[in-house]
Design a protein around this motif. Structure first.
Motif, PDB file in Angstrom:
ATOM      1  N   GLY A  12       0.862  -1.005  -0.017  1.00  0.00           N
ATOM      2  CA  GLY A  12       0.237   0.095  -0.096  1.00  0.00           C
ATOM      3  C   GLY A  12       0.931   1.277   0.076  1.00  0.00           C
ATOM      4  O   GLY A  12       2.143   1.168  -0.238  1.00  0.00           O
ATOM      5  N   PRO A  13       0.024   2.437   0.093  1.00  0.00           N
ATOM      6  CA  PRO A  13       0.932   3.712   0.078  1.00  0.00           C
ATOM      7  C   PRO A  13       1.838   3.817   1.207  1.00  0.00           C
ATOM      8  O   PRO A  13       1.660   3.352   2.257  1.00  0.00           O
ATOM      9  N   VAL A  14       3.343   4.301   0.807  1.00  0.00           N
ATOM     10  CA  VAL A  14       4.132   4.601   1.928  1.00  0.00           C
ATOM     11  C   VAL A  14       4.126   5.758   2.567  1.00  0.00           C
ATOM     12  O   VAL A  14       4.231   6.741   1.993  1.00  0.00           O
ATOM     13  N   ASP A  15       4.125   5.838   3.895  1.00  0.00           N
ATOM     14  CA  ASP A  15       4.022   6.836   4.809  1.00  0.00           C
ATOM     15  C   ASP A  15       5.483   6.579   5.737  1.00  0.00           C
ATOM     16  O   ASP A  15       5.310   5.986   6.708  1.00  0.00           O
ATOM     17  N   TYR A 152      11.447   5.133 -12.771  1.00  0.00           N
ATOM     18  CA  TYR A 152      11.121   3.955 -11.801  1.00  0.00           C
ATOM     19  C   TYR A 152      10.705   2.786 -12.462  1.00  0.00           C
ATOM     20  O   TYR A 152      10.913   1.721 -12.351  1.00  0.00           O
ATOM     21  N   GLN A 214       9.485  12.267   0.857  1.00  0.00           N
ATOM     22  CA  GLN A 214       8.665  11.898  -0.132  1.00  0.00           C
ATOM     23  C   GLN A 214       9.175  11.296  -1.345  1.00  0.00           C
ATOM     24  O   GLN A 214       8.691  10.317  -1.893  1.00  0.00           O
ATOM     25  N   ALA A 217       9.659   7.890  -0.454  1.00  0.00           N
ATOM     26  CA  ALA A 217       8.241   7.058  -0.243  1.00  0.00           C
ATOM     27  C   ALA A 217       7.955   6.739  -1.685  1.00  0.00           C
ATOM     28  O   ALA A 217       7.406   5.387  -1.762  1.00  0.00           O
ATOM     29  N   GLU A 218       7.998   7.424  -2.668  1.00  0.00           N
ATOM     30  CA  GLU A 218       7.625   7.085  -3.839  1.00  0.00           C
ATOM     31  C   GLU A 218       8.316   6.079  -4.391  1.00  0.00           C
ATOM     32  O   GLU A 218       7.889   4.957  -5.094  1.00  0.00           O
ATOM     33  N   GLN A 221       7.641   2.706  -2.953  1.00  0.00           N
ATOM     34  CA  GLN A 221       6.309   2.093  -3.276  1.00  0.00           C
ATOM     35  C   GLN A 221       6.440   1.794  -4.410  1.00  0.00           C
ATOM     36  O   GLN A 221       5.799   0.563  -5.026  1.00  0.00           O
ATOM     37  N   ARG A 222       6.970   2.472  -5.348  1.00  0.00           N
ATOM     38  CA  ARG A 222       7.025   1.884  -6.966  1.00  0.00           C
ATOM     39  C   ARG A 222       7.830   1.079  -7.350  1.00  0.00           C
ATOM     40  O   ARG A 222       7.902   0.453  -8.436  1.00  0.00           O
TER      41      ARG A 222
END
Length: 277
Positions: A12-15, A152, A214, A217-218, A221-222
């Motif tokens: 899921g989304p990375v925080d 990416y 940020q 995180a992207e 995630q990717r």
């Protein structure tokens, strides 16, 4: 054998602000416990590496690539010293990727990375990596968004190609908190023997902390497929970080289960020849 948690990036989304930097949920909780655990892992690592190296000499294409990323002071050099230092350096290939040279900039961003991929039977270690080209390049606008945003997918294709060639990727994001980074930078200025470790530019980079978080995180995630996932290593405690990475590296090697190659000669006959020599 059990090596500990896998620290896999949650789906899921990375925080990153929600991900542990201390390591309180699993593993050793004191430095002495971590030292004992690391000592136990050291023998296993050394044996596995020797078998991997011997296997590579016999033509087996498999190898391991430990990829280390993290903010300044997260401990990339510390992992290399305390974890990679547990194995025979003859079977390792260490690369620290710095600012690209003019020649490197004249090629695709993956050109210099491909040239350093470890050979069969080798444990490769990347101190920083291809991910710099979606991190510092992004944060400091070194290339247009239209360029870095396509990287990416290029990284995913590149890493899948490595996996297809027998490279086991162990990707570790050394996750350190902003407060601990500040403590470590300050500590370098309190000890004359550590002045050489201090870089004034690291203080400048702290001003971009949110941008780097940020960007990381992207990237995480990717670029975390099942074949080459990211592991998020709590790195506020150096001894915990080292134990965690050592466990992951040991686990990756044990999953490979390298074996000494069978001799291509008659052992008994050679024993007799040695005895007569």
């Amino acid at each position: 054998m059990e090596t500990g948690p896998d620290f896999l990036l949650p789906p899921g989304p990375v925080d990153l602000a929600r991900l542990d930097t201390v390591g309180s949920a699993h593993g050793p909780q004191r430095k002495s416990e971590a030292a004992d655990a690391l000592a136990d892992l050291s023998g296993r690592l050394a044996s596995l590496q020797e078998r991997l190296f011997a296997q590579g000499l016999s033509g087996d294409p498999r190898r391991v690539l430990l990829l280390l990323q993290g903010m300044d002071t997260a401990g990339k050099d510390g992992v290399i010293k305390h974890v990679v230092g547990l194995v025979n350096p003859a079977g390792t290939h260490l690369v620290s990727f710095k600012k690209p040279t003019a020649e490197e900039l004249s090629h695709d961003f993956l050109w210099r990375i491909e040239r350093q991929v470890p050979g069969p039977g080798i444990i490769g270690v990347f101190n920083r990596s291809q991910y710099e080209d979606v991190l510092i390049v992004r944060v400091h606008d070194l290339v247009p968004r239209s360029v870095w945003s396509q990287r990416y997918d290029a990284i995913n294709r590149f890493e899948q190609g490595l996996v297809d060639r027998g490279v086991v990727l162990v990707k570790c994001f050394l996750h350190v908190s902003r407060a601990v980074q500040k403590e470590r930078l300050a500590a370098r200025l309190e000890d004359p023997e550590k002045y050489w470790k201090f870089n004034p530019a690291d203080v400048d980079e702290r001003g971009y902390w949110a941008d780097y978080q940020q960007a990381y995180a992207e990237a995480l995630q990717r670029c975390s497929p099942a074949s080459a996932p990211w592991h998020v290593i709590p790195s506020d405690r150096k001894w915990y970080r080292n134990w965690a990475v050592a466990g992951l590296l040991t686990g990756a090697l044990e999953a490979l289960d390298p074996q000494y190659p069978q001799p291509d000669y008659d052992v008994e006959a050679e024993r007799r020849r040695v005895a007569r020599s």
